[in-house]
Design a protein around this motif. Structure first.
Motif, PDB file in Angstrom:
ATOM      1  N   ILE A 187     -13.193  12.547   9.432  1.00  0.00           N
ATOM      2  CA  ILE A 187     -13.780  11.293   8.934  1.00  0.00           C
ATOM      3  C   ILE A 187     -14.836  11.565   7.864  1.00  0.00           C
ATOM      4  CG2 ILE A 187     -15.057   9.207   9.554  1.00  0.00           C
ATOM      5  CD1 ILE A 187     -12.242   9.240  10.652  1.00  0.00           C
ATOM      6  N   ALA A 188     -15.743  12.506   8.108  1.00  0.00           N
ATOM      7  CA  ALA A 188     -16.826  12.780   7.163  1.00  0.00           C
ATOM      8  C   ALA A 188     -16.297  13.375   5.864  1.00  0.00           C
ATOM      9  CB  ALA A 188     -17.855  13.718   7.801  1.00  0.00           C
ATOM     10  N   ALA A 189     -15.366  14.317   5.988  1.00  0.00           N
ATOM     11  CA  ALA A 189     -14.831  14.971   4.794  1.00  0.00           C
ATOM     12  C   ALA A 189     -13.758  14.139   4.104  1.00  0.00           C
ATOM     13  CB  ALA A 189     -14.256  16.339   5.171  1.00  0.00           C
ATOM     14  N   GLN A 190     -13.260  13.115   4.803  1.00  0.00           N
ATOM     15  CA  GLN A 190     -12.193  12.259   4.272  1.00  0.00           C
ATOM     16  C   GLN A 190     -10.999  13.097   3.809  1.00  0.00           C
ATOM     17  OE1 GLN A 190     -13.595   9.440   1.364  1.00  0.00           O
ATOM     18  NE2 GLN A 190     -15.275   8.740   2.649  1.00  0.00           N
TER      19      GLN A 190
ATOM     20  N   TYR B  10      -4.412   1.546   9.475  1.00  0.00           N
ATOM     21  CA  TYR B  10      -5.200   0.530   8.769  1.00  0.00           C
ATOM     22  C   TYR B  10      -6.449   0.200   9.568  1.00  0.00           C
ATOM     23  CZ  TYR B  10      -1.357  -0.311   5.525  1.00  0.00           C
ATOM     24  OH  TYR B  10      -0.396  -0.171   4.549  1.00  0.00           O
ATOM     25  N   SER B  11      -7.390  -0.394   8.883  1.00  0.00           N
ATOM     26  CA  SER B  11      -8.638  -0.812   9.506  1.00  0.00           C
ATOM     27  C   SER B  11      -8.942  -2.247   9.083  1.00  0.00           C
ATOM     28  CB  SER B  11      -9.783   0.116   9.075  1.00  0.00           C
ATOM     29  OG  SER B  11     -11.023  -0.347   9.560  1.00  0.00           O
ATOM     30  N   ILE B  12      -9.431  -3.053  10.018  1.00  0.00           N
ATOM     31  CA  ILE B  12      -9.805  -4.424   9.713  1.00  0.00           C
ATOM     32  C   ILE B  12     -11.158  -4.716  10.365  1.00  0.00           C
ATOM     33  CG2 ILE B  12      -8.567  -5.395  11.712  1.00  0.00           C
ATOM     34  CD1 ILE B  12      -7.900  -7.808   9.932  1.00  0.00           C
ATOM     35  N   PRO B  13     -12.119  -5.284   9.648  1.00  0.00           N
ATOM     36  CA  PRO B  13     -13.438  -5.570  10.220  1.00  0.00           C
ATOM     37  C   PRO B  13     -13.342  -6.565  11.373  1.00  0.00           C
ATOM     38  CG  PRO B  13     -13.487  -5.719   7.821  1.00  0.00           C
ATOM     39  CD  PRO B  13     -12.045  -5.634   8.215  1.00  0.00           C
TER      40      PRO B  13
ATOM     41  N   SER C  75      -7.092  -2.767   5.360  1.00  0.00           N
ATOM     42  CA  SER C  75      -6.866  -1.774   4.310  1.00  0.00           C
ATOM     43  C   SER C  75      -6.616  -0.422   4.961  1.00  0.00           C
ATOM     44  CB  SER C  75      -8.084  -1.681   3.384  1.00  0.00           C
ATOM     45  OG  SER C  75      -9.237  -1.319   4.108  1.00  0.00           O
ATOM     46  N   PRO C  76      -5.893   0.478   4.282  1.00  0.00           N
ATOM     47  CA  PRO C  76      -5.616   1.800   4.870  1.00  0.00           C
ATOM     48  C   PRO C  76      -6.898   2.594   5.087  1.00  0.00           C
ATOM     49  CG  PRO C  76      -4.203   1.361   2.968  1.00  0.00           C
ATOM     50  CD  PRO C  76      -5.263   0.317   2.962  1.00  0.00           C
ATOM     51  N   LEU C  77      -6.998   3.235   6.240  1.00  0.00           N
ATOM     52  CA  LEU C  77      -8.133   4.108   6.503  1.00  0.00           C
ATOM     53  C   LEU C  77      -8.030   5.334   5.605  1.00  0.00           C
ATOM     54  CD1 LEU C  77     -10.537   4.014   8.460  1.00  0.00           C
ATOM     55  CD2 LEU C  77      -9.242   5.466  10.003  1.00  0.00           C
ATOM     56  N   PHE C  78      -6.812   5.817   5.417  1.00  0.00           N
ATOM     57  CA  PHE C  78      -6.471   6.854   4.447  1.00  0.00           C
ATOM     58  C   PHE C  78      -4.964   6.787   4.278  1.00  0.00           C
ATOM     59  CE2 PHE C  78      -6.213   8.827   8.593  1.00  0.00           C
ATOM     60  CZ  PHE C  78      -5.044   9.579   8.543  1.00  0.00           C
ATOM     61  N   LEU C  79      -4.423   7.462   3.291  1.00  0.00           N
ATOM     62  CA  LEU C  79      -2.985   7.457   3.054  1.00  0.00           C
ATOM     63  C   LEU C  79      -2.421   8.854   3.281  1.00  0.00           C
ATOM     64  CD1 LEU C  79      -2.662   5.224  -0.161  1.00  0.00           C
ATOM     65  CD2 LEU C  79      -2.139   4.595   2.204  1.00  0.00           C
ATOM     66  N   HIS C  80      -1.350   8.899   4.071  1.00  0.00           N
ATOM     67  CA  HIS C  80      -0.666  10.166   4.315  1.00  0.00           C
ATOM     68  C   HIS C  80       0.746  10.036   3.771  1.00  0.00           C
ATOM     69  CE1 HIS C  80      -0.061  14.039   6.203  1.00  0.00           C
ATOM     70  NE2 HIS C  80       1.055  13.602   6.759  1.00  0.00           N
ATOM     71  N   ALA C  81       1.137  10.964   2.909  1.00  0.00           N
ATOM     72  CA  ALA C  81       2.371  10.822   2.136  1.00  0.00           C
ATOM     73  C   ALA C  81       3.606  10.595   2.999  1.00  0.00           C
ATOM     74  CB  ALA C  81       2.570  12.060   1.254  1.00  0.00           C
ATOM     75  N   ALA C  82       3.718  11.314   4.127  1.00  0.00           N
ATOM     76  CA  ALA C  82       4.911  11.209   4.967  1.00  0.00           C
ATOM     77  C   ALA C  82       4.797  10.133   6.030  1.00  0.00           C
ATOM     78  CB  ALA C  82       5.198  12.553   5.632  1.00  0.00           C
ATOM     79  N   GLY C  83       3.664   9.437   6.074  1.00  0.00           N
ATOM     80  CA  GLY C  83       3.476   8.388   7.061  1.00  0.00           C
ATOM     81  C   GLY C  83       2.926   8.906   8.379  1.00  0.00           C
ATOM     82  N   VAL C  84       2.522   7.975   9.236  1.00  0.00           N
ATOM     83  CA  VAL C  84       1.902   8.284  10.525  1.00  0.00           C
ATOM     84  C   VAL C  84       2.700   7.586  11.623  1.00  0.00           C
ATOM     85  CG1 VAL C  84      -0.174   8.037  11.939  1.00  0.00           C
ATOM     86  CG2 VAL C  84      -0.379   8.490   9.473  1.00  0.00           C
TER      87      VAL C  84
ATOM     88  N   PHE D 184       0.807  -1.210   0.000  1.00  0.00           N
ATOM     89  CA  PHE D 184       0.000   0.000   0.000  1.00  0.00           C
ATOM     90  C   PHE D 184       0.847   1.270   0.000  1.00  0.00           C
ATOM     91  CE2 PHE D 184      -2.947  -3.150   1.773  1.00  0.00           C
ATOM     92  CZ  PHE D 184      -4.084  -2.900   1.021  1.00  0.00           C
ATOM     93  N   HIS D 185       1.900   1.294   0.845  1.00  0.00           N
ATOM     94  CA  HIS D 185       2.672   2.523   0.984  1.00  0.00           C
ATOM     95  C   HIS D 185       4.004   2.204   1.635  1.00  0.00           C
ATOM     96  CE1 HIS D 185       3.476   6.805   1.841  1.00  0.00           C
ATOM     97  NE2 HIS D 185       2.536   7.060   0.947  1.00  0.00           N
ATOM     98  N   LYS D 186       5.017   3.017   1.338  1.00  0.00           N
ATOM     99  CA  LYS D 186       6.345   2.769   1.896  1.00  0.00           C
ATOM    100  C   LYS D 186       6.477   3.242   3.341  1.00  0.00           C
ATOM    101  CE  LYS D 186       8.289   7.068  -0.029  1.00  0.00           C
ATOM    102  NZ  LYS D 186       9.362   7.620  -0.882  1.00  0.00           N
TER     103      LYS D 186
END
Length: 663
Positions: A194-197, A124-127, A134-143, A117-119
């Motif tokens: 979350i709403a605005a993603q 991530y979120s899992i049911p 899967s990633p909840l969202f992607l942030h370029a510099a990482g979290v 997914f990303h370097k």
């Protein structure tokens, strides 16, 4: 004052020792080995779901001999509180940690770095009912860390500034020189809507974020930051700020001096509780402070407490829950902010390591250990005082023999009461004299607790299985006994604090338990310094020493460590250039002419805290003096060993060294 609502006790002598002989009962069939230590698993980071029925947690899983070199893996597991069953949600080789729950409890979020997914590390979120992460969202510099807002509408997270295009181009052309402590990358505060993603950086000013928490109204964030992105500043110069979730200029909540620790906002959103130092030279953020969130002067709620506090959490607007270290034990303390009465709340002799960051209606998730098991997951039901065990990830320990341990006390030369944890050798018999090994904690504000003591750096049970008594002394300067005790070694490093250690050795000799001609010592970091001190200044007493990432020269150490301010002002109360003779006199190298103790020197080559040159200086001097010594440098390792092969080599060398020279 503290009111005890239960009694901590460890009935060791009666159960384990019978009229002068060890009563070991039916022994397990397997011996405690180096592999036993390497294969241990550890629970951490508990998080209760919104329904209060499940607890997600992180499990540290060691690499096998066939895995590529690296740190232990981490996995996400979930425990069912009612059925006491566990289920695994993520697996190696993708390490996952910092689990939390979505507001509706339908999924678990966590941090992981997955190249598909990303370097960089992402959320991530899992049911919960199964499926792929899967990633909840992607942030370029990482979290690097994240926290859900109380209302579930936002996620606050930290991310470090990435390299600029110019820096990337410079590296390709070999123009990537380093100007020390300049152009450091800041760790910034971000919020994901979350709403605005969509994610936004909360403010632009250069403040490096080290710790943060949400206001209970989910409309602002309280954080600890420094104006420089340096490790020393993270220890000594943090200040507390508040900022709107929408952005703006951060507002300083109050002015503090010295170290800062855990913090939490009251349910009504009006008051901040935080752990802090009482002065710049307080070794620990061990006192509980309150300050109005709108601003004001912090008030110390625990002045004079003879214990150290390590985590705080609001139970309601009038009461705090605190993790406290009392000597060699721990407690969960309920503190009323109005009466300031402190009440112990758990009836257990477990060593409490951590608890959840939030309270569910059903109770509290706790991570704890004991002399019989490393960190496992427990549940404290609402209105009860008994911990309910939920996990047992180290069942292999049931098949091995563990030797007993207990807390002992002795008096220093100035009559100060000192404590330590004593572990008995295999087949101990009262009336016999045994070789004694010291395993000295670091800091010096660390503390040895009477719980699970065996790690790859301090393999206590492994040493006991080889026939040694092992003492872990909590000399003056240690944590767990309040501000005054932790400051009691100021201006005197290696002085009365090591006299405390020697007094413990002499106590055991006078009890007839220890052979005075068979003494050894070992330790890491500050414990390594005290072992180097033993092998030089007090060499006539010790047959062998192990110096792990230890200090041998206080003057050169100050010029090479990443914490010169913390080490000099917190512990020395002075700089070496103001008192050069004192600093040199307390350096092991100043007493090299007295050295006759065979010394094993161990160091990680990537250690920024205690530079490897400290080990090299000691090794070279001992070698020149003709004292038997070995210097072992472990590539890629920081201030401690992380890779399995290195840990295996170190423990084997340690046991062999002590067996050869002490036994």
């Amino acid at each position: 004052m503290i009111r005890n609502v239960f009694t901590f006790s460890k009935i060791i002598s009666i159960i384990l020792f019978g009229l002068g002989t060890a009563v070991l009962g039916n022994r397990p069939s397997e011996a405690f080995s180096v592999e036993t230590v390497l294969d241990l698993k550890y629970v951490s980071q508990p998080s209760i779901d919104p329904s209060g029925k499940y607890i997600a947690y992180t499990l540290s899983v060691p690499r096998s001999a066939d895995d590529k070199p690296g740190r232990s893996f981490s996995e996400i597991w979930v425990a069912d509180i009612l059925t006491e069953t566990v289920q695994q949600y993520t697996r190696k080789p993708d390490s996952s940690a910092s689990s939390s729950w979505t507001p509706d409890g339908s999924a678990i979020t966590f941090l992981s770095k997955r190249k598909d997914f990303h370097k960089h590390k992402q959320i991530y979120s899992i049911p919960v009912d199964g499926g792929e992460a899967s990633p909840l969202f992607l942030h370029a510099a990482g979290v690097s860390s994240y926290r859900w807002s109380p209302d579930g509408e936002y996620i606050a997270f930290l991310s470090k500034d990435p390299k600029t295009d110019q820096e990337k181009a410079a590296k390709k052309t070999g123009r990537d020189w380093i100007v020390f402590n300049e152009n450091l990358k800041f760790t910034r505060l971000w919020v994901y809507d979350i709403a605005a993603q969509k994610a936004h950086q909360v403010f632009k000013s250069d403040l490096n974020i080290w710790n943060y928490t949400w206001n209970s109204n989910s409309r602002s964030i309280v954080f600890q930051a420094t104006e420089k992105a340096e490790t020393d500043h993270s220890y000594m110069f943090r200040q507390i700020y508040s900022v709107s979730v929408k952005g703006g200029v951060p507002r300083k909540v109050c002015t503090t001096e010295g170290k800062l620790g855990s913090m939490d906002v009251s349910p009504d959103g009006k008051t901040l509780a935080f752990l802090g130092a009482t002065s710049m030279n307080d070794p620990l953020s061990q006192s509980v402070f309150l300050v109005p969130l709108k601003g004001g002067d912090p008030v110390n709620l625990t002045p004079g407490a003879e214990q150290s506090f390590h985590k705080c959490l609001w139970l309601d607007d009038n009461n705090l829950l605190l993790r406290a270290v009392n000597g060699t034990s721990t407690r969960l303390i309920k503190l009323n902010i109005n009466s300031r009465e402190r009440e112990a709340t758990v009836e257990s002799d477990q060593i409490i390591y951590d608890f959840t960051d939030g309270i569910s209606g059903n109770g509290l998730a706790i991570v704890a250990n004991s002399a019989q098991h490393p960190n496992e997951l427990f549940f404290l039901a609402q209105g009860t005082t008994t911990l309910k065990p939920l996990t047992n990830h180290n069942k292999a320990l049931e098949a091995v023999q563990l030797t007993p341990q207990e807390t002992i006390h002795w008096f220093a030369d100035d009559s100060l009461n000192i404590a330590g944890v004593l572990t008995y050798p295999v087949d101990y018999r009262e009336g016999r004299q045994y070789p004694l090994l010291l395993q000295i904690h670091g800091g010096p504000e660390g503390v040895s607790l009477d719980g699970w003591t065996t790690t790859t750096s301090t393999p206590i049970q492994l040493l006991a299985q080889n026939g040694f008594l092992v003492l872990q002394p909590n000399y003056r300067g240690s944590g767990g006994r309040g501000v005054e005790f932790s400051k009691a070694d100021h201006d005197d490093l290696g002085g009365l604090e090591f006299d405390d250690v020697l007094a413990g050795v002499d106590y055991l000799i006078n009890q007839g338990m220890v052979d005075p001609d068979r003494l050894g010592t070992g330790g890491w970091s500050y414990g390594g310094y005290l072992s180097a001190w033993a092998a030089t200044r007090h060499s006539h007493r010790f047959k062998a020493a192990m110096v792990g990432a230890g200090i041998s020269n206080w003057i050169s150490f100050t010029g090479t460590t990443d914490i010169p301010v913390e080490m000099s002002l917190v512990h020395w109360n002075s700089w070496w250039f103001n008192e050069p003779q004192l600093h040199w006199d307390r350096s092991p190298l100043a007493h090299i002419n007295k050295a006759q103790t065979p010394t094993l020197v161990v160091h990680g080559q990537k250690d920024d805290r205690v530079h490897p040159e400290q080990g090299l200086e000691l090794y070279q001097a001992l070698r020149i003096k003709g004292v038997d010594t070995r210097l072992v440098l472990y590539p890629r390792q920081p201030h401690g060993l992380k890779e399995r092969a290195h840990r295996l080599d170190y423990m084997n060398r340690l046991v062999d060294w002590f067996n050869k020279y002490v036994k």
